[in-house]
Every structure is written in C-alpha cells, then in structure tokens.
Scaffold this motif. Sequence first.
Motif, PDB file in Angstrom:
ATOM      1  N   SER A  61      -2.257  11.718  -4.873  1.00  0.00           N
ATOM      2  CA  SER A  61      -2.497  11.307  -6.257  1.00  0.00           C
ATOM      3  C   SER A  61      -3.784  10.489  -6.276  1.00  0.00           C
ATOM      4  N   LEU A  62      -4.296  10.248  -7.462  1.00  0.00           N
ATOM      5  CA  LEU A  62      -5.526   9.475  -7.582  1.00  0.00           C
ATOM      6  C   LEU A  62      -5.347   8.087  -6.962  1.00  0.00           C
ATOM      7  N   GLY A  63      -4.182   7.479  -7.202  1.00  0.00           N
ATOM      8  CA  GLY A  63      -3.893   6.149  -6.662  1.00  0.00           C
ATOM      9  C   GLY A  63      -3.855   6.156  -5.146  1.00  0.00           C
ATOM     10  N   GLU A  64      -3.209   7.176  -4.598  1.00  0.00           N
ATOM     11  CA  GLU A  64      -3.121   7.294  -3.136  1.00  0.00           C
ATOM     12  C   GLU A  64      -4.507   7.490  -2.528  1.00  0.00           C
ATOM     13  N   ARG A  65      -5.307   8.326  -3.205  1.00  0.00           N
ATOM     14  CA  ARG A  65      -6.651   8.580  -2.720  1.00  0.00           C
ATOM     15  C   ARG A  65      -7.465   7.276  -2.728  1.00  0.00           C
ATOM     16  N   TYR A  66      -7.301   6.488  -3.784  1.00  0.00           N
ATOM     17  CA  TYR A  66      -7.983   5.196  -3.901  1.00  0.00           C
ATOM     18  C   TYR A  66      -7.582   4.279  -2.742  1.00  0.00           C
ATOM     19  N   ASP A  67      -6.277   4.231  -2.453  1.00  0.00           N
ATOM     20  CA  ASP A  67      -5.784   3.387  -1.355  1.00  0.00           C
ATOM     21  C   ASP A  67      -6.418   3.779  -0.027  1.00  0.00           C
ATOM     22  N   GLU A  68      -6.442   5.092   0.230  1.00  0.00           N
ATOM     23  CA  GLU A  68      -7.002   5.564   1.499  1.00  0.00           C
ATOM     24  C   GLU A  68      -8.484   5.204   1.579  1.00  0.00           C
ATOM     25  N   SER A  97       0.842  -1.183   0.000  1.00  0.00           N
ATOM     26  CA  SER A  97       0.000   0.000   0.000  1.00  0.00           C
ATOM     27  C   SER A  97       0.883   1.241   0.000  1.00  0.00           C
ATOM     28  N   ARG A  98       0.510   2.194  -0.830  1.00  0.00           N
ATOM     29  CA  ARG A  98       1.261   3.449  -0.829  1.00  0.00           C
ATOM     30  C   ARG A  98       1.008   4.175   0.489  1.00  0.00           C
ATOM     31  N   ASP A  99       2.054   4.587   1.148  1.00  0.00           N
ATOM     32  CA  ASP A  99       1.869   5.329   2.396  1.00  0.00           C
ATOM     33  C   ASP A  99       1.813   6.814   2.068  1.00  0.00           C
ATOM     34  N   ALA A 100       0.577   7.302   1.934  1.00  0.00           N
ATOM     35  CA  ALA A 100       0.396   8.658   1.423  1.00  0.00           C
ATOM     36  C   ALA A 100       0.920   9.710   2.388  1.00  0.00           C
ATOM     37  N   TYR A 101       0.765   9.450   3.649  1.00  0.00           N
ATOM     38  CA  TYR A 101       1.224  10.425   4.621  1.00  0.00           C
ATOM     39  C   TYR A 101       2.366   9.789   5.377  1.00  0.00           C
ATOM     40  N   ASN A 102       3.539  10.329   5.208  1.00  0.00           N
ATOM     41  CA  ASN A 102       4.707   9.721   5.822  1.00  0.00           C
ATOM     42  C   ASN A 102       4.578   9.769   7.343  1.00  0.00           C
TER      43      ASN A 102
END
Length: 550
Positions: free
Chosen positions: A104-111, A3-8
């Motif tokens: 990003s759109l991908g990060e938003r999707y992950d969240e 999973s992309r960690d959008a917020y470090n």
Amino acid sequence: IVSRDAYNQSHYKKTKPKKPTAEQKKVIDHLISSFDNKDLTPCLIRGVTGSGKTEVFLQVIDYIIAKGKSAIVLVPEISLTPQMTERFVGRFGGLVSVLHSGLSLGERYDEWQKILNGSVKVVVGARSAVFAPFDNLGIIIIDEEHEGTYKSEISPYYHVREIAIQRSKNEGALVVLSSATPLITTYCKAESGKYKLFEMENRYNFSDMPAVEIVDMRRELELGNKTVFGNKLLAELEINIKNGEQAILFHNRRGFNSFVMCRSCGTVLTCDNCSISLTYHKYHGRLKCHYCGFERDNATQCPSCNSPYIRYMGMGTEKIEEDIIKLFGEDSFIRMDGDTTSGKNSHEIILRKFERENIPILLGTQMVTKGLDFPNVTLVGVILADLALNTDDYRAAERTFSQLIQVCGRAGRGDLLGRAVIQTYQPEHYALRLAKEHNYIEFYQHEIAIRKQLFFPPYCDIVMLLMQGEDENSIIKELVAIATKLKGKCHAMLGPVAAPYARIKNKYRWRILLKCRDTNKLLPFLQTILQEHSNSENNLTIDINPNSMN
Ligand SMILES: [Zn+2]
Ligand SMILES: [Zn+2]
C-alpha cells in the motif's frame, strides 16, 4: 512509533552462509576486489541454472554491508520469486526491505523511510527498486538480466540497466548483471570487454544438468496420437507419479482454446474493441479478449454467416488441465496462470501448496519457468515449444532458447537427477537443439552471426514510431509525413504499415520501424518529431529497441 511490517518476516528461517564451491569463490573474490579497488566496470555473471548465483550475491552483499555500504537486488517480479526473497530475508533479517507492487502507499512510505534513515541495508525489489534512496550505495545486482520487465514501457520510461549504470557512475556503486541466458546484446558487450565476464558452468551441488529429450510431434500424429501429450512425456509423467516425484508442465497460453473459427466461412471471432482473436474459457463458458478484458457469451453461431459450425482451435492451459484430469485425476495437479493468480499472494499460496502437499504436477504459463527451486521436481515438460518460435520478431529464437533453458533448469535441483521433455513440430531448429545441449556459447555464436548478417541489434538499434488513434486516415497522413522527413536519416525504414495488432481498445495502430546505426545522432531529430506531434489527436510514442513490435 509502530511500523507496518509489509513483508511478514516471521515465517522465514534464519540461514547461515554456505561454504562456496571453487567456482562460486572465484566470482565472490573478484567482485569483492572490484568493490575494494573501486573498479566500476559492470560485471556479467553467466551461470547455468542451479549454479548458486544467489549464494554469491548473499556473500558479496554481506561483505559490502560490513564495509558500511548498502545493496539493491533487482528481480523481474517479486511475486514470482518468493524463494529468492526468502533467502535474502533469511540471511539478513530486518536489514532487508522487500519492495513489491502489492505494498500500500503507507507501507511503501514506511519502507522508503527505513532506507533513508539507514535501518535497512538491502533492498530486494522489482524494476522501480532501482531508485531506492540509499545515500551510501555499494552494489546494484540485476538478476535474470535478460527479462523484458526491466524495461519500463509506461511513463516514466526507463531501463533498469541504464539507471543502474548511471547510479554506478554517480555514486561509485558496482553493477552486477546475472543470468543463465544473458541477452545477446549483453553478452556481446561482455565479449568486447565493456563488461567483465564471469562464467559459472557447474551446478553448486555438482548435480548434472537435466537430460533433455526433444519429441517430434509430427511423428506422434503419424502414430495416431492426437492428444496434447506425446508418448514420451506421458510415460515420464507416469514414472514420476509412481515414484512420488514432482513435475512442472509449461504451456505459454491460458484459456481453453486460443481462437474460435467459423467452419463455413472462416471468420475468426475477434474482440469488439481490438483486432485480436477471442480466447474460449470453458470453465466460465465465455469468450475473452486477453488485451482489453472484453468478454461475451460463447458463440453458438457465426456472427458473419450464422453458420452453427463453430470450430475451436489452439489449446491453452485450461484444455491441458482437462487432459490431465482424464489421465491422472483431479488431485494430480495445480494450475498457475493469469486466471488462477488474480488474488493477493496467490502465487505464493499455489507454490507452497505444490511443495507441502507434494502435488505431482504444476501446470502453468511462463510463471512456472522462472526462479522456482523445488528439490523434488525431477521432470519438466514443455507442451509446445513452437509458440515462442513462431513469432514475427528477430528475438524469437533467443527468447525460445532462453525460455527452454530456464524451464528445463527447474528439474533436478536437489539430489535427484532431472530430465526434461520438449515437444515441438520443429525439432531441427537450432534454438531447440542447443537448448537440449545446454549450450549457451554455441547458441550465442550462431545468433550473433545471424544478427550481423541481417543487421539487427547489437549491430543497430530498432526504433519504433507507433501512432494510435481513433481515425485511421489521419494516422496514416501524419505517419507518411514523418516518414518523408526521416528518409535518408537512418540505415533502413519499414512502413508506415498497420501494426500486427492493428486495433486495440478501439484505437487504430500504425507504425514505422527504423534500423539505426547511430541512434544518438538521430535523437534530437526524434525529439523534434515528438514535439511537433504533441498536440495531435493521435498519440505518438517512440521506443528504442521495444520489447514487442506488435
Ligand atoms: Zn461464418
Ligand atoms: Zn479487446
């Protein structure tokens, strides 16, 4: 699955609940019992700056999570409130999802997926986070509820408060509004019993509210002081720098000079596309339009009469920066405004640098007035309080008061006493006088009496019909026809008249303003009007209680 960690989250220290003060405890207990008893009357917390509202939220949410429910926490702008986000991530770690416009759109999707599959229990985010797809929502908190950013003025149009209250009804969640300076319209609802009201009058560390001094700049001019800094503010800055403490200077205008005028014929240089004066940016030697981005080389002569006598007026943050350099040197400050924060994470970088390097002065526009909590900031300076006061809007006093309370509240949040200096040409104005006393209640009473007398919200709604298009005559024709139909259907009608910003991006703008006592009754009619004009070459929007009537 990675999973992309959008917020470090790595640089957030884990924090433990703090023992609440009696005042905090009372609010926490009330909110928890409302939640337990399924009493869904919306709650308003009015707490002075530094009263520890965030800790109240954290502890209530902790309880709600333990009961198997989820929480949405709304903030005006994520990038401006890194410290608030830090505290939520610090307390709840991986259970928190931070939704911000930088995703990003991908990060938003992950969240979104994490919310749907239940691995996230708390969402912290700006406006659109109110739609976070929890299926077991327990609470929605709207922090700094007075902020205009909670109203979406682009499609989809909505107000966060209305969505929250609707979700509360449908999903059984508690709604909590919070501010040091609630909107007059919000506080009125609390007074009339539509909202439950909680007042927090003390700072959580029992430090005093900053001592505020109002400086009459007319007097400074009489004394021969023509600089941006009155003697009082200058002296306080010197003391602060000597003591190694920090200051925040607030001026709500960027650029160097806010308008450029011909001294021979009086022509003000305006944008080619808008009826808006150009701002001089000295650093780039350019004149810029802050509305459409148009820019041109600095003028050496008047475009109307060719006179070489050009005058620069109205100071912006860039001009103040120049004065600070002269007075205190290159390393004495850091500037935060629209011109220095265009890069990714630039707000956070500036604020971290300010704190870590103990830079004496943070200079900026309204970005520096909100949410910042630096214990070493002991002085706040407002360069010119009149900017917000001199707008042609019935909320000018309210917005000035709120802005002053918020920015002064940045001072003295640690162990050191805070103080603030407000410079103005209207020292006797009640918004300034009562901000000096930190007296919200008296301000509210004064303001609500005026609203009642002059018939403004909350006693009515302001409905703005704004039409924009390339052909001014056809706009006028259409609006006159609409005005004829509206006659007698509302309490008062103003217009059609050209909007204060009569042209933006090459589109003419005209408006009708209505004062409506019963807007719900008028809504079907307004909808018909929108329908009838949906095929027009001119664009019609109808906005109820618009943030700006310009
Ligand atoms: Zn001229
Ligand atoms: Zn423009």
